[in-house]
Design a protein around this motif. Structure first.
Motif, mmCIF file in Angstrom:
data_model
loop_
_atom_site.group_PDB
_atom_site.id
_atom_site.type_symbol
_atom_site.label_atom_id
_atom_site.label_comp_id
_atom_site.label_asym_id
_atom_site.label_seq_id
_atom_site.Cartn_x
_atom_site.Cartn_y
_atom_site.Cartn_z
ATOM 1 N N LYS A 185 -13.907 59.528 -28.832
ATOM 2 C CA LYS A 185 -13.463 58.194 -28.420
ATOM 3 C C LYS A 185 -12.639 57.556 -29.530
ATOM 4 C CE LYS A 185 -17.435 57.487 -25.373
ATOM 5 N NZ LYS A 185 -18.612 56.649 -25.070
ATOM 6 N N ASN A 186 -12.044 56.378 -29.229
ATOM 7 C CA ASN A 186 -11.196 55.725 -30.228
ATOM 8 C C ASN A 186 -12.025 55.104 -31.349
ATOM 9 O OD1 ASN A 186 -12.084 53.094 -29.416
ATOM 10 N ND2 ASN A 186 -10.607 53.119 -27.750
ATOM 11 N N PHE A 187 -11.320 54.572 -32.343
ATOM 12 C CA PHE A 187 -12.009 54.110 -33.557
ATOM 13 C C PHE A 187 -12.951 52.948 -33.268
ATOM 14 C CE2 PHE A 187 -12.308 51.303 -37.245
ATOM 15 C CZ PHE A 187 -12.784 52.185 -38.202
ATOM 16 N N CYS A 188 -12.471 51.931 -32.567
ATOM 17 C CA CYS A 188 -13.288 50.730 -32.342
ATOM 18 C C CYS A 188 -14.548 51.060 -31.542
ATOM 19 C CB CYS A 188 -12.472 49.658 -31.625
ATOM 20 S SG CYS A 188 -11.143 48.969 -32.632
ATOM 21 N N THR A 189 -14.409 51.843 -30.478
ATOM 22 C CA THR A 189 -15.568 52.237 -29.663
ATOM 23 C C THR A 189 -16.555 53.052 -30.485
ATOM 24 O OG1 THR A 189 -14.159 52.294 -27.701
ATOM 25 C CG2 THR A 189 -16.272 53.418 -27.554
ATOM 26 N N SER A 190 -16.039 53.991 -31.252
ATOM 27 C CA SER A 190 -16.910 54.846 -32.068
ATOM 28 C C SER A 190 -17.608 54.039 -33.154
ATOM 29 C CB SER A 190 -16.088 55.972 -32.700
ATOM 30 O OG SER A 190 -15.479 56.764 -31.713
ATOM 31 N N ALA A 191 -16.874 53.101 -33.786
ATOM 32 C CA ALA A 191 -17.473 52.263 -34.827
ATOM 33 C C ALA A 191 -18.578 51.398 -34.233
ATOM 34 C CB ALA A 191 -16.402 51.390 -35.480
ATOM 35 N N ARG A 192 -18.320 50.843 -33.023
ATOM 36 C CA ARG A 192 -19.348 50.023 -32.361
ATOM 37 C C ARG A 192 -20.569 50.866 -32.005
ATOM 38 N NH1 ARG A 192 -17.928 48.813 -26.512
ATOM 39 N NH2 ARG A 192 -18.822 50.916 -26.439
ATOM 40 N N ASP A 193 -20.356 52.050 -31.410
ATOM 41 C CA ASP A 193 -21.481 52.913 -31.027
ATOM 42 C C ASP A 193 -22.293 53.325 -32.245
ATOM 43 O OD1 ASP A 193 -20.601 52.713 -28.449
ATOM 44 O OD2 ASP A 193 -19.657 54.699 -28.383
ATOM 45 N N ALA A 194 -21.597 53.682 -33.332
ATOM 46 C CA ALA A 194 -22.297 54.090 -34.552
ATOM 47 C C ALA A 194 -23.097 52.925 -35.123
ATOM 48 C CB ALA A 194 -21.296 54.605 -35.587
ATOM 49 N N PHE A 195 -22.469 51.742 -35.152
ATOM 50 C CA PHE A 195 -23.145 50.562 -35.717
ATOM 51 C C PHE A 195 -24.385 50.201 -34.899
ATOM 52 C CE2 PHE A 195 -23.618 45.915 -36.125
ATOM 53 C CZ PHE A 195 -23.844 45.839 -37.492
#
Length: 704
Positions: free
Chosen positions: A569-579
């Motif tokens: 997935k894109n950066f923002c989605t991945s950063a949100r999911d990881a966070f």
């Protein structure tokens, strides 16, 4: 009807029977940022080409005379005149030198520096001496010219002093005899006007013209130490590399034992350090001068002096004791979490065992980083040397044209020379008034910004590549059969093909923060002399906030890249999911992940400590067996410090793979706990050792 309240940190992952690890069918992400990055890199290449076409590194390599010509440059009339000679070095003592970086005296290129005292008055009386003297005069001096005419036209210096070349410039050969400063073994000299002056009058001029004499000697001694010990330093770094590799291999088979041995060894190494410092402290008791405080001693260029002071060893002992106590307390309070961390490290060892080429991936990262650093450095040099020579009026008496720009070609017939007869038109610095020169500072800023962006991109590429390789190991149901044939190369290909934009996006955010920190450091440097305490406090707060922000973004980026490597997935989605995933498991993240990082840090500390202790005993000559083998050095701390720093960088390179592996497995482990429940349909994929520590088990397994 009550609305169902949403979980605070998002919905946990649902079971997906089709999920088999890193998704293969994925699309390109963050395309806009990918295009922006490509355009920026093309612009960076254009800036480099422009800088290379306009710049001239010879301005850095060769000294420049009063005409703006390069001394010693091959293929020019000055090829055999590599040294710069100052007509009157004492004029370099002027405070204006520190502002304009140019001595207000004639400078010319010579084939060798003066070797003896001589005044123009005395040399003129002897044909042979005058012929020697003319080597340090401008062209056009003849035997028929009188001394007043020569001095009036500024063709020759009034005197010569014995000099030695340093950084291709002739500086008076200053020394000391009985505490008195001498030049050419004499404490006094004739300044060419019949006046006898002290040799110490030359010191201020020499200090402003170059580094302080003592600093010059220290630099030369350090350079000599490197020439004497470089092969031993290289051997020490090879030992550090072999030790790191051995440590990684032992972790593969003996992870549990190695972790506890590592903890014990670190405590013992620090304990020995405390003991050694105490023995040195006690041995200096009663020694003359050993009770002098560091404050009273001040700064000394000979650092071995500090080792003769008791307070130095007391400070070392206190620092090591504090570190020892902190480590022991952390081990006591985190002993239960260490068991889980050990299980995680064991699994990381197995993963690296199946993906052995990952150990050598840091070499690829280092190579790319070296290319980025080299391109930035070369471009910066060419940009800083792409100015034109600027000439200014220098004079000894009052003159209204002082420091104004001038043209050396016709200065002798100009109105400026007529109004100020004793003035000269000398080379001052490199500058320019064209459009290119006006925007030169902007190009330098662009060079620095793209350096940060490219360097962070290379680091991010390494993180995503390793994350993809290790994630494919974790989610493989049958290891290694369900893994790709070349997991590192497969992951690298996916990262570059689909996620260049995502890597550029994450590294762009980090680069912006880093460039702001650079600007804050620049402002702090400029405001050091300011008395406004509020401004200092505000700047300090901003520096602290952006430091914390940079650390947080690095942490978030790292975990975002792991999610991108798995789900595509894109950066923002991945950063949100990881966070959100990390926030749903806040206690595990705060304790378990950090404990693992702490254990890996202890591993690096152990390697550095072992190699550092070996280097200390070898180079200091404390062991009789090495007395004849060890090189004789001015400062034995030079190779020791080099070996210690180099060992840390080498150990960090190897352990960075381990750290990335642990972080990837940790995130996969958290996802495993949310996706699966241990039933035959949804079995845990985590290893048995980790299930035992967490008191989890697959229900298909027979109860013990």
């Amino acid at each position: 009807m009550e609305l169902e309240e949403k979980p605070k940190y998002g919905e946990p992952r649902k079971y997906d029977p089709t999920f088999k690890g890193p998704i293969q069918n994925r699309g390109c992400t963050d395309i806009v940022c990918c295009i922006l990055f490509i355009v920026a890199v093309l612009g960076y290449i254009a800036v480099g080409i422009l800088a290379w076409s306009q710049g001239d590194p010879r301005k850095v390599i060769y000294p420049t005379d009063s005409r703006g010509q390069f001394c010693g440059q091959a293929g020019t009339p000055l090829e055999k005149k590599p040294f710069l000679f100052y007509f009157n070095i004492m004029k370099c003592a002027s405070p204006m030198v520190l502002l304009e970086f140019q001595c207000p005296t004639t400078q010319m290129c010579v084939d060798k520096c003066p070797e003896k005292f001589m005044t123009l008055l005395k040399a003129y009386a002897n044909r042979k001496d005058f012929d020697y003297y003319k080597n340090f005069c401008k062209e056009g001096v003849t035997n028929t010219m009188g001394i007043p005419e020569i001095l009036k036209l500024g063709l020759c210096p009034a005197m010569l002093t014995p000099s030695k070349p340093f950084t291709r410039r002739c500086f008076p050969a200053l020394g000391q005899k009985g505490g008195v400063i001498t030049v050419g073994n004499n404490s006094h000299f004739d300044d060419g006007t019949g006046n006898m002056r002290d040799a110490k009058d030359l010191v201020d001029g020499v200090k402003n013209a170059t580094v302080v004499i003592e600093a010059r000697q220290v630099v030369m001694k350090i350079f000599e130490d490197y020439t004497q010990s470089w092969y031993w330093i290289l051997l020490g770094l090879v030992i550090a590399m072999l030790t790191s590799l051995l440590f990684i291999i032992l972790l593969r088979f003996l992870a549990g034992i190695m972790v506890w041995v590592m903890i014990a060894m670190v405590i013992l190494v620090l304990g020995y350090g405390i003991f050694h410092c105490y023995m040195e402290y006690a041995a200096l008791k009663g020694e003359p001068g050993s009770n002098v405080t560091l404050q009273e001693l001040g700064f000394q260029t000979d650092f071995t002096v500090y080792l003769q002071i008791r307070q130095t060893w007391l400070a070392f002992m206190i620092i090591l004791a504090i570190v020892e106590v902190i480590i022991i307390l952390l081990l006591i309070f985190l002993r239960k979490r260490i068991l889980i961390a050990v299980a995680l490290i064991k699994e990381a060892s197995r993963a690296i065992g199946h993906v052995m080429c990952s150990l050598f991936y840091p070499l690829f990262t280092f190579l790319l980083l070296a290319m980025v650093i080299a391109y930035w450095a070369v471009t910066a040099v060419f940009l800083s040397t792409s100015n034109e020579p600027i000439y200014k009026v220098f004079n000894e008496t009052e003159c209204e044209h002082s420091r104004k720009t001038c043209d050396p070609a016709n200065y002798t017939t100009s109105s400026m020379k007529a109004q100020c007869p004793d003035s000269e038109c000398l080379f001052a610095f490199y500058g320019g008034e064209t459009v290119y020169h006006k925007y030169l500072i902007g190009l330098q800023f662009y060079n620095v910004f793209l350096f940060f962006w490219c360097a962070n991109f290379v680091t991010a590429l390494g993180q995503m590549t390793l994350a993809g390789a290790f994630a494919s190991y974790y989610w493989a149901f049958v290891k290694p059969d369900d893994m790709p044939a070349f997991p590192v190369f497969s992951s690298l290909g996916r990262s570059l093909r689909y996620h260049t934009g995502t890597l550029a996006f994450g590294s762009l955010i980090l680069s912006i923060i880093q460039i702001i920190r650079v600007l804050l450091e620049y402002l702090d440097h400029k405001l050091k002399g300011a008395q406004n305490k509020f401004a200092k406090f505000l700047l300090c707060c901003l520096k602290c906030c952006f430091w914390c922000l940079e650390k947080f973004i690095k942490f978030l980026n790292r975990n975002a890249y792991i999610m991108v490597a798995i789900y595509g997935k894109n950066f923002c989605t991945s950063a949100r999911d990881a966070f959100l995933l990390l926030m749903r498991n806040m206690i595990r993240v705060a304790v378990l992940d950090k404990v693992t990082d702490f254990l890996l840090f202890l591993g690096k500390l152990l390697i550095v400590g072992l190699v550092g202790i070996f280097a200390f005993f070898f180079f200091s000559g404390r062991v009789k067996a090495f007395e004849d083998t060890a090189p004789h050095l001015h400062y034995y701390w030079v190779p020791i410090l080099t070996v210690v720093v180099g060992s840390y960088l080498i150990a960090h390179g190897f352990f960075s793979v381990y750290a990335m592996c642990v972080d990837t497995l940790f995130l996969c482990f958290l996802e495993d706990l949310e996706r699966n429940d241990g039933s035959p349909e949804r079995p845990y994929l985590m290893p048995e050792s980790l299930r035992k520590v967490l008191n989890k088990k697959n229900k298909a397994e027979p109860a013990e």
